[in-house]
Design a protein around this motif. Sequence first.
Motif, PDB file in Angstrom:
ATOM      1  N   PRO A  32       0.724  -1.126   0.076  1.00  0.00           N
ATOM      2  CA  PRO A  32      -0.077   0.114   0.310  1.00  0.00           C
ATOM      3  C   PRO A  32       0.390   1.478  -0.024  1.00  0.00           C
ATOM      4  O   PRO A  32       0.523   2.430  -0.198  1.00  0.00           O
ATOM      5  N   LEU A  33       2.212   1.207   0.177  1.00  0.00           N
ATOM      6  CA  LEU A  33       3.285   2.684   0.735  1.00  0.00           C
ATOM      7  C   LEU A  33       3.533   2.366  -0.863  1.00  0.00           C
ATOM      8  O   LEU A  33       4.985   2.807  -1.008  1.00  0.00           O
ATOM      9  N   GLU A  34       3.120   1.662  -2.276  1.00  0.00           N
ATOM     10  CA  GLU A  34       3.660   1.726  -3.263  1.00  0.00           C
ATOM     11  C   GLU A  34       3.364   2.515  -4.431  1.00  0.00           C
ATOM     12  O   GLU A  34       2.154   1.538  -4.098  1.00  0.00           O
ATOM     13  N   TRP A  37       0.644   4.501  -4.597  1.00  0.00           N
ATOM     14  CA  TRP A  37      -0.870   4.178  -4.374  1.00  0.00           C
ATOM     15  C   TRP A  37      -1.549   5.108  -5.260  1.00  0.00           C
ATOM     16  O   TRP A  37      -2.789   5.436  -4.869  1.00  0.00           O
ATOM     17  N   TRP A  38      -1.316   5.870  -5.597  1.00  0.00           N
ATOM     18  CA  TRP A  38      -1.567   7.577  -6.198  1.00  0.00           C
ATOM     19  C   TRP A  38      -2.091   6.177  -7.786  1.00  0.00           C
ATOM     20  O   TRP A  38      -3.157   7.112  -8.353  1.00  0.00           O
ATOM     21  N   ASP A  39      -1.956   5.679  -8.007  1.00  0.00           N
ATOM     22  CA  ASP A  39      -1.140   4.936  -9.508  1.00  0.00           C
ATOM     23  C   ASP A  39      -3.043   3.775  -9.611  1.00  0.00           C
ATOM     24  O   ASP A  39      -3.114   3.410 -10.915  1.00  0.00           O
ATOM     25  N   GLU A  40      -3.556   3.947  -8.751  1.00  0.00           N
ATOM     26  CA  GLU A  40      -4.666   2.653  -8.359  1.00  0.00           C
ATOM     27  C   GLU A  40      -5.634   4.342  -7.992  1.00  0.00           C
ATOM     28  O   GLU A  40      -5.920   4.841  -7.860  1.00  0.00           O
ATOM     29  N   ASP A  41      -7.088   3.303  -8.162  1.00  0.00           N
ATOM     30  CA  ASP A  41      -8.592   3.676  -8.229  1.00  0.00           C
ATOM     31  C   ASP A  41      -8.299   3.812  -6.260  1.00  0.00           C
ATOM     32  O   ASP A  41      -7.988   3.211  -5.670  1.00  0.00           O
ATOM     33  N   CYS A  42      -8.832   4.975  -5.809  1.00  0.00           N
ATOM     34  CA  CYS A  42      -8.445   5.625  -4.777  1.00  0.00           C
ATOM     35  C   CYS A  42      -9.447   6.558  -4.181  1.00  0.00           C
ATOM     36  O   CYS A  42      -9.073   7.655  -5.490  1.00  0.00           O
ATOM     37  N   VAL A  43      -9.689   7.073  -3.280  1.00  0.00           N
ATOM     38  CA  VAL A  43     -10.504   8.262  -3.105  1.00  0.00           C
ATOM     39  C   VAL A  43      -9.296   8.465  -2.247  1.00  0.00           C
ATOM     40  O   VAL A  43      -8.732   8.758  -1.220  1.00  0.00           O
ATOM     41  N   GLU A  44      -9.956   9.796  -2.613  1.00  0.00           N
ATOM     42  CA  GLU A  44      -8.533  11.153  -2.003  1.00  0.00           C
ATOM     43  C   GLU A  44      -9.072  12.514  -0.919  1.00  0.00           C
ATOM     44  O   GLU A  44     -10.061  12.975  -1.807  1.00  0.00           O
ATOM     45  N   ILE A  45      -8.625  12.491  -0.114  1.00  0.00           N
ATOM     46  CA  ILE A  45      -9.767  13.732   0.707  1.00  0.00           C
ATOM     47  C   ILE A  45      -8.633  14.306   1.556  1.00  0.00           C
ATOM     48  O   ILE A  45      -7.131  13.919   2.033  1.00  0.00           O
ATOM     49  N   GLY A  50      -7.632   3.345  -0.361  1.00  0.00           N
ATOM     50  CA  GLY A  50      -7.119   2.308  -1.113  1.00  0.00           C
ATOM     51  C   GLY A  50      -8.575   1.898  -1.175  1.00  0.00           C
ATOM     52  O   GLY A  50      -9.505   2.156  -0.188  1.00  0.00           O
ATOM     53  N   LEU A  51      -9.238   0.652  -2.150  1.00  0.00           N
ATOM     54  CA  LEU A  51     -10.393  -0.001  -2.061  1.00  0.00           C
ATOM     55  C   LEU A  51     -10.383  -0.826  -1.288  1.00  0.00           C
ATOM     56  O   LEU A  51     -11.653  -1.696  -0.296  1.00  0.00           O
ATOM     57  N   ASN A  52      -9.353  -1.277  -0.678  1.00  0.00           N
ATOM     58  CA  ASN A  52      -9.406  -2.051   0.428  1.00  0.00           C
ATOM     59  C   ASN A  52      -9.701  -1.666   2.475  1.00  0.00           C
ATOM     60  O   ASN A  52      -8.934  -1.970   2.754  1.00  0.00           O
ATOM     61  N   GLY A  53      -8.970   0.002   2.318  1.00  0.00           N
ATOM     62  CA  GLY A  53      -9.197   0.853   3.281  1.00  0.00           C
ATOM     63  C   GLY A  53      -8.405   1.389   3.642  1.00  0.00           C
ATOM     64  O   GLY A  53      -8.070   1.951   4.851  1.00  0.00           O
ATOM     65  N   ASP A  54      -6.651   0.600   2.990  1.00  0.00           N
ATOM     66  CA  ASP A  54      -5.784   1.995   3.457  1.00  0.00           C
ATOM     67  C   ASP A  54      -5.556   3.282   3.181  1.00  0.00           C
ATOM     68  O   ASP A  54      -5.693   3.052   2.090  1.00  0.00           O
ATOM     69  N   VAL A  55      -5.104   4.149   4.456  1.00  0.00           N
ATOM     70  CA  VAL A  55      -4.893   4.955   4.498  1.00  0.00           C
ATOM     71  C   VAL A  55      -3.581   5.336   4.228  1.00  0.00           C
ATOM     72  O   VAL A  55      -2.684   5.507   5.101  1.00  0.00           O
ATOM     73  N   VAL A  56      -3.136   6.711   3.012  1.00  0.00           N
ATOM     74  CA  VAL A  56      -1.913   6.687   3.198  1.00  0.00           C
ATOM     75  C   VAL A  56      -1.406   8.353   2.778  1.00  0.00           C
ATOM     76  O   VAL A  56      -1.943   8.802   1.874  1.00  0.00           O
ATOM     77  N   ASP A  57      -0.790   8.533   3.653  1.00  0.00           N
ATOM     78  CA  ASP A  57      -0.014   9.919   3.220  1.00  0.00           C
ATOM     79  C   ASP A  57       1.118  10.162   3.467  1.00  0.00           C
ATOM     80  O   ASP A  57       2.162   9.480   4.240  1.00  0.00           O
ATOM     81  N   ASP A  79       8.549  13.424   4.087  1.00  0.00           N
ATOM     82  CA  ASP A  79       8.145  12.795   2.568  1.00  0.00           C
ATOM     83  C   ASP A  79       8.069  11.577   2.398  1.00  0.00           C
ATOM     84  O   ASP A  79       8.314  10.923   1.516  1.00  0.00           O
ATOM     85  N   THR A  80       7.755  10.683   3.635  1.00  0.00           N
ATOM     86  CA  THR A  80       8.314   9.060   3.675  1.00  0.00           C
ATOM     87  C   THR A  80       6.615   8.579   4.022  1.00  0.00           C
ATOM     88  O   THR A  80       5.809   9.245   4.698  1.00  0.00           O
ATOM     89  N   PRO A  81       5.700   7.533   2.940  1.00  0.00           N
ATOM     90  CA  PRO A  81       4.867   7.553   2.792  1.00  0.00           C
ATOM     91  C   PRO A  81       4.774   6.560   4.256  1.00  0.00           C
ATOM     92  O   PRO A  81       5.473   5.594   4.603  1.00  0.00           O
ATOM     93  N   LYS A  82       3.432   6.882   4.501  1.00  0.00           N
ATOM     94  CA  LYS A  82       2.870   6.292   6.262  1.00  0.00           C
ATOM     95  C   LYS A  82       1.666   5.873   6.111  1.00  0.00           C
ATOM     96  O   LYS A  82       0.462   6.825   4.998  1.00  0.00           O
ATOM     97  N   LEU A  83       1.049   4.618   6.882  1.00  0.00           N
ATOM     98  CA  LEU A  83      -0.023   4.359   6.827  1.00  0.00           C
ATOM     99  C   LEU A  83      -1.236   5.276   7.788  1.00  0.00           C
ATOM    100  O   LEU A  83      -0.380   5.347   8.763  1.00  0.00           O
ATOM    101  N   PHE A  84      -1.903   5.724   7.864  1.00  0.00           N
ATOM    102  CA  PHE A  84      -2.550   6.905   8.518  1.00  0.00           C
ATOM    103  C   PHE A  84      -3.984   5.748   8.967  1.00  0.00           C
ATOM    104  O   PHE A  84      -5.431   7.035   8.715  1.00  0.00           O
TER     105      PHE A  84
END
Length: 244
Positions: A98-100, A102-110, A133-140, A145-150
């Motif tokens: 999920p940390l790779e 993530w913007w290249d897959e279908d997702c909602v961004e809030i 993401g479609l599975n509910g993972d939340v990335v920012d 500047d490191t991707p993390k799950l929120f």
Amino acid sequence: MIGCKNNNQTQLKKENSNKTNHQEILVAKRVDTILIDGIANEKTWKESTWLPIDQVWMGKPVDSTDFSGRYKLSWSKEALYVMAEIKDDFLVDKIKNPLERWWDEDCVEIFIDEDNSGGNHQFNHNAFAYHIGLNGDVVDLDSKDTPKLFNNHIESEMSIVKENTAIWEFKISLFPDTYTFKGNQIALSLHSNKKIGFAIAYCDNDTSETRENFFGSVVVDGNDKNRGWIDATIFGTIVLKNQH
């Protein structure tokens, strides 16, 4: 050079104090308990107004059979609630980590700017750009500047209600711009008349290796409209209200 969040908070506040509110939306308080299950059958949602996700931030305009989106908003003392209806003819969820990309897959961004201050948030938490993401993972990105799950910031559920149509429900906890990833994890309480910077968008990829389109809820001036992950000034403004 932009420093990490804790290095220059006073200067950051000063730089971010001149946001001009635009696309202001009044958000009514919930009237019943919202169960985050992707069904959206609550009275609150039935009495709320649909708002469009109709701005092309990246890519070309598409036919409504390819994509269309709209959303509703509500709030309680504990959280901001979002319900979105997304019509997408092809869902992509193929990157396992999920940390790779993530913007290249279908997702909602809030996009959330808790104090509606605007300004840069690329290397700090003056604002958040949550990718769900479609599975509910939340990335920012964190302040380095490191991707993390929120995942503890947003509770979500998505369900397919009919062919090519999904309902997403989100319960979003809000945090101040002093937030650090390994620091205080206590969410703020919300109240009437509070202003929040807000936008919602959808990353759409049908068959490509990379994102094909990016659709947003607010008008962004200029040629580069993919600026929300850096600049909270482009966010709209929502105003929390008690009355429905």
